[in-house]
Design an enzyme around this catalytic site. Structure first.
Site, PDB file in Angstrom:
ATOM      1  N   SER A 144     -13.060   1.248  -2.512  1.00 52.10           N
ATOM      2  CA  SER A 144     -12.827   0.264  -3.680  1.00 52.10           C
ATOM      3  C   SER A 144     -14.005  -0.145  -4.350  1.00 52.10           C
ATOM      4  CB  SER A 144     -12.218  -1.055  -3.173  1.00 52.10           C
ATOM      5  OG  SER A 144     -11.473  -1.794  -4.189  1.00 52.10           O
ATOM      6  N   ASP A 196      -2.058   2.323  -4.203  1.00 48.13           N
ATOM      7  CA  ASP A 196      -3.232   1.718  -4.182  1.00 48.13           C
ATOM      8  C   ASP A 196      -2.923   0.331  -5.163  1.00 48.13           C
ATOM      9  OD1 ASP A 196      -5.526   1.722  -3.006  1.00 48.13           O
ATOM     10  OD2 ASP A 196      -5.996   3.817  -3.885  1.00 48.13           O
ATOM     11  N   HIS A 243      -3.505  -0.855  -1.244  1.00 51.58           N
ATOM     12  CA  HIS A 243      -5.109  -0.890  -1.517  1.00 51.58           C
ATOM     13  C   HIS A 243      -5.766  -1.507  -0.225  1.00 51.58           C
ATOM     14  CE1 HIS A 243      -8.484  -0.505  -3.818  1.00 51.58           C
ATOM     15  NE2 HIS A 243      -8.877  -1.653  -3.733  1.00 51.58           N
TER      16      HIS A 243
END
EC number: 3.1.1.13
Length: 612
Positions: free
Chosen positions: A214, A340, A455
């Site tokens: 991320s 995600d 995610h």
């Protein structure tokens, strides 16, 4: 007491990580450090040396980090240090501290002799550039980013570290008075410390892989592009984030700096005076001046990620897309999770996870318009049309909700990752490029049955949690974790995920723009898991159709008239489809970009930590 009892007590001591490190006291540039050695079984044999809380730099508020001056005597590196100062999840208090630039090291050890010349993997955590720590979330002393499983299963050294986040890490006036990127510079200092010192721990300073997820993945990408890291990094892995992500670079840092300055009582007309005032303001006040409403926000949540990296003309000298020559000799592996975008869709369109609440065309149209402001009505309409093509044949809520998630996944993760892979491949000299899709479904029981990998779902598998906490996982989860650790550590060793000490379930072929190769990672990895051209139809739309549309809003400024504005959706069947707005009240607004737009209403919408 018998010999067997003595032996048992000794082994129990080591299993509790209380025995001295096999390496003994290690000499670093700051002085001697001593960690602990943890045996991996009662019968002895393999073990891991663990060093926690080694200082690598110091930093004053809103200033670049400096080398740590060192210490006297031997530092007992046995406990994690506090994270860098940041807001709590409720955003009404802070935790952590400013003295936070520490790193942690895991060194696998064999039965007979200490390790040497091992590949090194340096982890950069995510958290929207707003939160996080080198050890990660903690559940009963089981830290998410504990490097033991990667180190021992892959026979690599693992390093994690803290870096500054939020306003303290990324506040910038957009000029030399407060250039920003302090958190990125912290990361660089940690990487450079590893380069200079890791040989003393048995690592190969010429074989350093940085990897992250991320915001950490975008950081990894940015570190490979920065001229400051030339010669430091051999390979890099980006999990769900790249330098080209729309949330990775702040184009309007001065607006957000002024907003914070107003909240803490600093002047805003002169950036030198503003910077001077901010530097002597209580760091906790600076941290809490940034706050996010997690519902009813007017724009997609990514528009509110204010304190992130900037193009400063120095550490990041140019737009990242122009810096890929700097990564020409760095092997690169990057990918995304198949859903995600789900985490962000639940904020932008709250009905996503609510079984008794429907997502409407209006919901999706407004979301699309918020992400396509630069191309105005035509961009919004074209995007809405291609993503809703299947709705006529399948108007089910499951299909509509999956469309919302797919759209957010594409625009926030897939499209920028594909761009980054293509740029790396185009500029690579000796470097290799690999791509993946992580599709092992989320284990969250509250999610819909159609849910894929959300995610950050990949983190638990990369860090071997199915082995560290086996009662909480299934056999198929351990299969996924074993494969990911093998591929990741093989890549760190050789630049090829197939070549190393760890066997892999199938051959992973390199990525090129021509073949579009990617490995689909889930519980059944076979030769059919190698696939080509992920979501090709949508990639072509964004790369060709959308890009060819005229830009009507530059630098995220509002449109000048209704004809250019991003439209709102239809409100009844008689409209048949989305139509442009008919007056100012209907125009979808865009985030403010300069001080003329600032005001109490903007501050009330100002965001805090989420997601990345």
């Amino acid at each position: 007491m018998g010999r067997l009892e003595v032996l048992f007590l000794g082994l129990t001591c080591c299993l509790a990580a209380a025995c001295a490190a096999k390496l003994g006291a290690v000499y670093t540039e700051g002085g001697f450090v001593e960690g602990v050695n943890k045996k991996l079984s009662l019968l002895g044999g393999d073990s891991v040396d663990i060093f926690k809380g080694i200082p690598f730099a110091t930093a004053k508020t809103l200033e670049n980090p400096q080398r740590h001056p060192g210490w006297q005597g031997t530092l007992k590196a046995t406990d994690f240090k506090k994270r860098c100062l940041q807001a709590t999840i409720t955003q009404d208090d802070t935790y952590g501290q400013e003295d936070c630039l520490y790193l942690n090291i895991w060194v696998p050890q064999g039965r007979k002799q200490v390790s040497h010349d091992l590949p090194v993997m340096v982890w950069i955590y995510g958290g929207a550039f707003l939160m996080g720590s080198g050890q990660g979330a903690n559940f009963l002393k089981n830290y998410l980013y504990d490097g033991e499983e990667i180190a021992t299963r892959g026979n690599v050294i693992v390093v994690t570290f803290n870096y500054r986040v939020g306003p303290l890490g990324f506040l910038s006036t957009g000029d030399a008075n407060l250039p920003g990127n302090f958190g990125l510079r912290d990361q660089h200092m940690a990487i450079a410390w590893v380069k200079r010192n890791i040989a003393a721990f048995g690592g190969d300073p010429d074989n350093i892989t940085i990897f992250g997820e991320s915001a950490g993945a975008a950081s990894v990408s940015l570190q490979t592009l920065s001229p400051y890291n030339k010669g430091l990094i051999r390979r890099a892995i980006s999990q769900s984030g790249v330098a080209l992500s729309p949330w990775a670079i702040q184009e309007n840092p001065l607006f957000w700096a002024k907003t914070i300055a107003k909240k803490v009582g600093c002047p805003t007309e002169d950036t030198a005076k503003m910077a001077g005032c901010l530097k002597i303001t209580d760091p906790r006040a600076l941290t809490l001046a940034y706050r996010l409403p997690l519902k009813s926000q007017e724009y997609p949540i990514v528009h509110y990620l204010a304190f992130i990296p900037v193009v400063d003309g120095d550490f990041i000298p140019d737009d990242p897309i122009n810096l890929y020559d700097n990564a020409a000799d760095i092997d690169y592996l990057a990918g995304i999770n198949d859903m995600d975008g789900h985490l962000f869709a639940t904020v932008d369109v709250p009905a996503i996870d609510k079984a008794k609440q429907d997502v409407t065309e209006e919901d999706f149209y407004r979301l699309v318009s918020g992400h396509t402001v630069a191309k105005g009505l035509k961009g919004t309409q074209a995007t809405f049309d291609i993503y809703t093509e299947s709705w006529a044949q399948d108007p089910s809520q499951e299909n509509m909700k999956k469309t919302v998630v797919a759209f957010e996944t594409d625009i926030l993760f897939l499209i920028p990752t594909e761009m980054a892979l293509a740029q790396h491949r185009a500029h690579a000299k000796s470097a290799k490029t690999y791509s993946y899709l992580f599709s092992h479904p989320s284990r969250m029981p509250i999610y819909p049955k159609w849910m894929g990998a959300d995610h950050a779902d990949d983190l638990q598998y990369v860090f071997g949690k199915p082995f560290a906490t086996p009662l909480g996982y299934r056999a198929q989860d351990r299969t996924v974790s074993k494969a990911m650790i093998a591929y990741w550590t093989n890549f760190a060793k050789s630049g090829d995920p197939n070549m190393g000490n760890s066997p892999v379930p199938t051959h992973w072929y390199p990525y090129t723009t021509e073949n579009g190769n990617y490995l689909d990672i889930n519980k059944k990895i076979t030769s059919t898991s190698m696939k080509e051209h992920l979501r090709e139809k949508f990639l072509k739309f964004w790369a060709v159709t959308f890009e060819m549309l005229p830009t009507v809003v530059g630098d995220h400024t509002p449109p000048e008239d209704d004809s250019e504005a991003a439209p709102v959706p239809p409100t009844d069947d008689s409209q048949g489809g989305p139509v442009p707005p008919t007056d100012d009240s209907q125009t979808t607004p865009v985030p403010p970009t300069d001080n003329s737009q600032a005001g109490d209403s903007v501050e009330a919408q100002m965001p805090g930590p989420i997601g990345f």
